[in-house]
Design an enzyme around this catalytic site. Structure first.
Site, PDB file in Angstrom:
ATOM      1  N   ASP A 147       0.834  -1.199   0.000  1.00 45.99           N
ATOM      2  CA  ASP A 147       0.000   0.000   0.000  1.00 45.99           C
ATOM      3  C   ASP A 147       0.873   1.255   0.000  1.00 45.99           C
ATOM      4  O   ASP A 147       2.106   1.173   0.091  1.00 45.99           O
ATOM      5  CB  ASP A 147      -0.909  -0.049   1.249  1.00 45.99           C
ATOM      6  N   ASP A 205     -10.578   2.792  -3.195  1.00 44.22           N
ATOM      7  CA  ASP A 205     -11.249   1.564  -2.730  1.00 44.22           C
ATOM      8  C   ASP A 205     -12.706   1.455  -3.186  1.00 44.22           C
ATOM      9  O   ASP A 205     -13.447   2.431  -3.165  1.00 44.22           O
ATOM     10  CB  ASP A 205     -11.238   1.518  -1.197  1.00 44.22           C
TER      11      ASP A 205
END
Ligand code: GLA
Length: 405
Positions: A147, A205
């Protein structure tokens, strides 16, 4: 035959095999990822239950051969600065969990971040790339989602940080697939493969919703992600996939990160559309629902072998969106055996009839048409017409048939 000729023949026979076997992630990864439903509450007990469900309900056999541990597993570093798992969530440790998974034919993915802390605020890998890659390899990890929270916004730093971890994974002595997760902000489709990634998230997301409402400032739904990811088809191929984020099938607006940002849930028709189009776009297929309590409608979606076959097709070509207007999207995907997959999405809020001649898509032959959701062969056709319900995707496989109507 001369020695040179024999050597030449051997070269021709074996080089393609070698080249092929060197492609990491030759088809999009598939499995179950912990984030969207469980969030930080990830632990070995439930991961084992999920794995057992995945074996028992046929998912592993269908190709879902990964469990991906997302954020929240970390317990900091030990005295030698090696990463350790949270001892309460993972009392047996990650290596034991990896062994458990491998015994069941499941690979194990893990998560870290290219900064000091992860998105949820746990220990991350910046400055410890080689040590962490070695730890992951020793544990038997097969995939790393990396990430980009708490990292600088510029692209050049991102490239350096992703390459540092990719190089460390290569040196670790274990094949570990590397998933770049910087949410498309720095157009990773232009650089992530070169940095050493096999896939890259293309958007922020996904939430459990059809699309962002005009009043909302954030929270992407199925259509929002589709519209970004569909345009990136030219960058995708074996070992370099556009990652459109997790499948939301079966969540039905239940709490968890995907329930934020207006994620109040979708209908089964909408979940079927996401699955159809993620398969067509060669996105990795990561379920994220509770597999222990999955209903029949969700099983019917996630376990549709004919749709999975499109996603896992050896040619690895992402579908191209051939028709694009406010109501209709038509996608075409060539397959390794010469067949085509055709998807027809009705984006509107009412059921409508649609008619298409395959020649409009550049397909001149007559095709044997098979409906992949009805599991029914329709017959030899040069066109299709029928009703597509609101938010539904019709999915067909077209096989050249020589003659017919
Ligand atoms: C980011 C990622 C998500 C998830 C969370 C974990 O938001 O994009 O997929 O991994 O971090 O904190």
């Amino acid at each position: 035959m001369s020695v040179m000729k024999k050597l030449g023949l051997l070269f021709l026979l074996f080089v393609p095999v070698l080249v092929h076997s060197q492609t990491v992630a030759p088809t999009p990864p598939m499995g179950w990822m912990s984030w969207n439903y469980f969030g930080e509450n990830v632990n070995e007990k439930e991961l084992k239950e999920m794995a057992n469900s995945m074996v028992g309900n046929g998912m592993v056999k269908a190709g879902y051969n990964f469990i991906f541990i997302d954020d929240g597993w970390q317990g900091g570093r030990d005295k030698k600065n090696s990463m350790i798992a949270d001892p309460v969530k993972f009392p047996s440790g990650i290596k034991a969990l990896a062994d458990f998974m491998h015994e069941r034919g499941i690979k194990l993915g893990i998560y870290s971040d290219a900064a000091q802390l992860t998105c949820a605020g746990y220990t991350a890998s910046l400055g410890f790339e080689e040590q962490d890659a070695k730890t992951f390899a020793e544990w038997g990890i097969d995939y790393l989602k990396y990430d980009y929270c708490h990292a600088p916004v510029d692209s050049s730093t991102a490239k350096i940080r992703y390459k540092a971890m990719a190089d460390a994974l290569k040196k670790s002595g274990r094949e570990i697939i590397f998933g770049v997760c910087e949410w498309g902000d720095r157009q990773p489709w232009h650089w992530a493969a070169e940095a050493g990634g096999q896939l890259w998230r293309t958007t922020h997301d996904v939430r459990d919703k059809w699309k962002m409402r005009p009043t909302e400032k954030w929270g992407l739904g199925i259509l929002d992600i589709l519209d970004t990811n569909a345009e990136l088809h030219e960058f995708s191929g074996p070992g370099k996939w556009n990652d459109a984020d997790m499948l939301i099938a079966g969540l039905y607006g239940k709490k968890g990160p995907s329930g934020d940002g207006g994620g109040t849930g979708c209908t089964d028709t909408e979940y079927q559309t996401q699955f159809s189009l993620w398969a067509m776009m060669n996105s990795p297929l990561y379920a994220t629902n509770d597999l222990r309590t999955m209903n029949e409608a969700t099983k019917r979606i996630l376990l549709n072998a004919e749709v999975i076959a499109l996603n896992q097709d050896a040619l690895g070509k992402q579908a191209v969106r051939k028709i694009k207007n406010d109501t209709w999207n038509v996608f075409l995907k060539p397959l390794a055996n010469g067949d085509y997959a055709l998807a027809i999405l009705n984006r509107s809020d009412t059921g409508q009839s649609f008619r298409i001649s395959f020649s409009e898509l550049g397909l001149k032959d007559t095709y044997n048409l098979r409906d992949l959701w009805m599991h029914r062969t329709i017959g030899k056709r040069k066109k299709w017409n029928g009703t597509v319900e609101a938010h539904e995707t019709k999915l067909f496989r077209l096989t050249v048939s020589g003659s017919g109507s």
